[in-house]
Design an enzyme around this catalytic site. Structure first.
Site, PDB file in Angstrom:
ATOM      1  N   LYS A 193      24.038 -23.685 -40.083  1.00 58.60           N
ATOM      2  CA  LYS A 193      24.491 -23.531 -41.478  1.00 58.60           C
ATOM      3  C   LYS A 193      25.931 -24.012 -41.644  1.00 58.60           C
ATOM      4  O   LYS A 193      26.327 -24.418 -42.744  1.00 58.60           O
ATOM      5  CB  LYS A 193      24.320 -22.084 -41.944  1.00 58.60           C
ATOM      6  CG  LYS A 193      25.071 -21.044 -41.132  1.00 58.60           C
ATOM      7  CD  LYS A 193      26.450 -20.730 -41.648  1.00 58.60           C
ATOM      8  CE  LYS A 193      27.168 -19.755 -40.744  1.00 58.60           C
ATOM      9  NZ  LYS A 193      28.554 -19.468 -41.175  1.00 58.60           N
ATOM     10  N   THR A 250      28.040 -19.371 -46.939  1.00 58.31           N
ATOM     11  CA  THR A 250      28.942 -20.325 -46.303  1.00 58.31           C
ATOM     12  C   THR A 250      29.088 -21.604 -47.126  1.00 58.31           C
ATOM     13  O   THR A 250      30.148 -22.229 -47.130  1.00 58.31           O
ATOM     14  CB  THR A 250      28.447 -20.663 -44.884  1.00 58.31           C
ATOM     15  OG1 THR A 250      28.186 -19.453 -44.184  1.00 58.31           O
ATOM     16  CG2 THR A 250      29.477 -21.462 -44.105  1.00 58.31           C
TER      17      THR A 250
END
Length: 352
Positions: A193, A250
């Protein structure tokens, strides 16, 4: 039950977890690599470089002596940058015991070996059973955890009883922990990610808008899941906290150093210039190398990862990389690599 815990690494997340664990009644030692930093934090009770807004409880022992921090503990928390895990673990090897629990909160895949952090730890810390090495991952920016913002994460270990012990250790009224045994799925989700967050930041920097970011997050999750399933992960992990949860926060948050780095590159800065300006490590940069190499080894298609690699390390312009992504040949909305399609079809038929 209160535990004796060593937090190895005094960055923002290591500091935040130290505060959370100490506030929950555990006996915590915090190791900082630089003696001057450890001495300052011990005297002033805050971390001026990484988390200046948070007070370190007086009960926390702060030291730059690794042996002093690690000896005679129940649990070690590895909060160093992922590319430093092997070096620090090697120094800790003499103090490892079979009854120790080791928890990695470092998100990344080692360059060269292409191992996750728990795989590195298992390789280096031979005295610790593999079943007692786990991770704590999920959408959890340190800046919010220390202010008491409700946060939920995943504790994963090969042995459910160990995962539940990690869960019990870290759980507080403001930090909710879920147990999981899919360690490789949690690690791949939490590591890759960061690559996607760099891509989302680049998109922000160029000014492509919400449509582009939504596409990056969605197709980025497809890439993460493809890689994870090829490595034996469980599909459900990627729609959980370590998967879509960590990916969204994120890619979207102002606290995300990986998104920030990508944004600066999207605005025209070089990787070298951005990294010089940052005090914290953007794990996604080094992880991009590893993920790209791992995908090629496994013959997994990861076009966003390839584009980020080309921008970071080959000098490709973001606009050119996006144009190549958008003009690829037409596809069905497949989330799986061809090598897994038949396996999933058979599994589905077997359940009918």
């Amino acid at each position: 039950m209160a535990k004796k815990i060593a937090v190895i690494g005094a960055g923002s997340w290591g500091t935040a977890l130290t505060i959370s664990l100490a506030s929950a009644g555990h006996q915590v030692s915090l190791w900082a690599r630089r003696p001057a930093a450890a001495a300052f934090m011990d005297q002033e009770r805050y971390n001026p470089t990484y988390l200046p807004q948070a007070h370190l409880p007086d009960s926390v022992h702060i030291t730059s002596n690794l042996a002093a921090a690690a000896t005679d503990q129940d649990l070690w928390v590895f909060a160093t940058p992922s590319q430093s895990v092997r070096e620090v673990a090697a120094r800790l090897r003499p103090y490892a015991r079979p009854d120790l629990i080791v928890v990695s909160v470092a998100k990344g895949i080692e360059n060269g070996t292409l191992l996750t952090t728990t795989q590195v730890l298992a390789e280096v810390l031979e005295n610790v059973p593999r079943a007692r090495i786990g991770v704590l991952y999920g959408p959890s920016h340190a800046e919010e955890v220390v202010t008491g913002c409700p946060t939920a994460v995943v504790a994963a270990a090969p042995d459910l009883a160990v995962a539940e012990e990690i869960q019990d250790t870290f759980m507080t009224p403001r930090l909710r922990v879920y147990a999981n045994t899919d360690v490789i799925g949690v690690e791949i989700a939490g590591s890759v990610k960061n690559v996607m967050a760099i891509a989302a930041g680049i998109s922000d920097g160029v000014g492509y808008g919400d449509n582009a970011k939504a596409a990056l997050i969605t197709r980025g999750l497809a890439e993460i899941q493809r890689l994870g399933l090829a490595l034996g992960a469980e599909a459900g992990t990627f729609v959980g906290l370590a998967g879509i949860g960590d990916l969204v926060v994120t890619c979207m948050s102002r606290h995300s150093r990986n998104r920030y780095l990508g944004e600066q590159i999207g605005r025209g800065k070089t990787l070298e210039a951005v990294e010089r300006e940052m005090t914290m490590v953007a794990e996604g940069v080094r992880t991009t190398r590893s993920v790209r190499d791992l995908a090629r080894r496994l013959e997994i298609e990861m076009p966003i990862t390839e584009a980020v690699y080309a921008i970071l390390f080959e000098g490709k312009k973001p606009q050119e990389a996006v144009n190549e992504l958008m003009t690829r040949s037409a596809k069905q909305e497949d989330w799986l690599p061809d090598c897994l399609q038949e396996r999933v079809r058979h599994a589905g038929a077997g359940r009918q």
